[in-house]
Design an enzyme around this catalytic site. Structure first.
Site, PDB file in Angstrom:
ATOM      1  CB  THR A   1       5.238 -10.011 -29.374  1.00 23.09           C
ATOM      2  OG1 THR A   1       6.658  -9.944 -29.574  1.00 23.09           O
ATOM      3  CG2 THR A   1       4.579  -8.758 -29.925  1.00 23.09           C
ATOM      4  CE  LYS A   2      10.707 -12.087 -28.620  1.00 24.51           C
ATOM      5  NZ  LYS A   2      10.354 -10.874 -29.333  1.00 24.51           N
TER       6      LYS A   2
END
Length: 372
Positions: A192-193
């Site tokens: 998700t980064k």
């Protein structure tokens, strides 16, 4: 196309057959260190490991305390606890969701004493050795004030930059990148980064040669030479395939961060009269890992959006000081009202750079429909 680039990168690793501590890992370490203007980088198994090993390298353990925020992913406090040290929380500023430096200064005057230049927590008698500012949602914490506080009280500054690679802050006329401001910076490459892998991964950066030497030992079983172990350590090594994937994504980081900013600006313009929109402080340049709004009607809005097929997320539904496993720390509901308010009202909207204009318009129109 990124997908083809990634497949080619993976195929090359498979062809070489070097899966652990290979050339792609070393290349990634060099590039990340250079990117944030640090001398050294050590690739590790996750962002959590990055924080944990950074604290270990600084010698943190039982009898010590570390200051941080109650409004973050659990790993921030967990890493402290895993060393045997105690997390001490300071409330946040609701504008940025980051640690409030003014409250930090006031807390120290009220709750601490100073002995031989060291900060002692009166209630527990613990020596406070470090502070972990979290650069939440892509925006840096107020590092100028935090650095000044840390220098005054001989604290090590370990940045939790898991969500903020590429973010910048202007300090005394110079722009500094997240992770490259304190003594140690920690990154996550969770999917998700902004800079992501196909699984877990992390990185620690520093310009301190001795800390780097310790980290090299700690992340690989304390091994300095093959089968020669100079200390105990952990098995926390970023694998070669993940490094190859991250290197591909690293080439696109600037473009993707720019697209996130475009989505942020579009959302802000359309939603400013409906909800409390996120703000970037004047001395910051955010990379918008999350777009977090606030509204007292958060839960109803989330359900409404879900029915329309729009995924949202709550960061974070229960602040760290109220987590069941931290009951022994003695915190209570009401101790950190800003963090608790954020937990009740915050909602993260989609901000992936792959979103189309039609999808963004659909999201905004749905929120406008909800509020009428």
């Amino acid at each position: 196309m990124t997908k083809k680039e990634i497949y080619r990168a993976i195929a090359l690793v498979l062809k070489r057959g070097n899966f652990i501590l290979g050339p792609k890992v070393r290349e990634l370490e060099r590039k990340i260190a250079r990117y944030v203007n640090r001398s050294y980088a050590v690739a590790v198994g996750s962002g959590t490991d990055a924080l944990h090993l950074a604290l270990r390298a600084e010698g943190l353990g039982k009898g010590d305390a570390v200051i941080t925020t109650p409004y973050s992913f659990f790993a921030t406090a967990e890493a402290i606890s895993l060393t045997g040290a105690r997390p001490i929380f300071i409330d946040i500023d609701l504008t940025s969701y980051n640690l409030d430096s003014q409250q930090l200064a006031e807390w120290a005057k009220r709750e601490c004493s100073v002995r031989r230049g060291k900060l002692i927590h009166k209630k527990t008698g613990l020596l406070i050795k470090a502070i972990i500012p979290v650069h939440l949602f892509g925006q840096c914490a107020p590092m100028k004030e935090i650095l000044e506080f840390a220098r005054t009280h001989s604290l090590t500054v370990i940045e939790d930059a898991a969500q903020s690679i590429g973010a910048k802050q202007r300090i005394k006329g110079k722009w500094w990148k997240a992770g490259g401001i304190g003594e140690i910076g920690c990154f996550s490459f969770y999917p998700t980064k902004n800079l992501w892998a196909f699984g877990d991964g992390g990185m620690i950066v520093t310009s301190d040669k001795e800390i780097y030497r310790r980290l090299r030992l700690l992340h690989n079983h304390g091994m300095g030479k093959k089968n020669i172990h100079f200390s105990l350590g952990w098995n926390s090594r970023l694998d070669e395939i993940q490094a190859a994937i991250i290197l591909v994504n690293f080439k696109h980081l600037k473009t993707r961060n720019k697209r996130r900013r475009e989505i942020y600006l579009f959302y802000n313009e359309r939603l400013k009269d409906k909800v409390i929109i996120p703000q970037v402080l004047p001395f910051n340049r955010s990379v918008f890992n999350q777009y977090v709004i606030r509204t007292p009607e958060r839960d109803a809005l989330r359900l409404f959006l879900k029915k329309k097929g729009i995924a949202t997320e709550i960061y974070y539904p229960l602040p760290l000081h109220l987590q069941p496993c931290y009951k022994n720390l003695g915190y209570r509901l009401g101790d950190f009202p800003m963090a608790e308010k954020a937990s009740r009202e915050s909602l993260a909207l989609p901000i992936d750079p792959a979103l189309t204009e039609e999808e963004i318009e659909y999201i905004v129109s749905a929120i406008e429909d909800f509020f009428g």
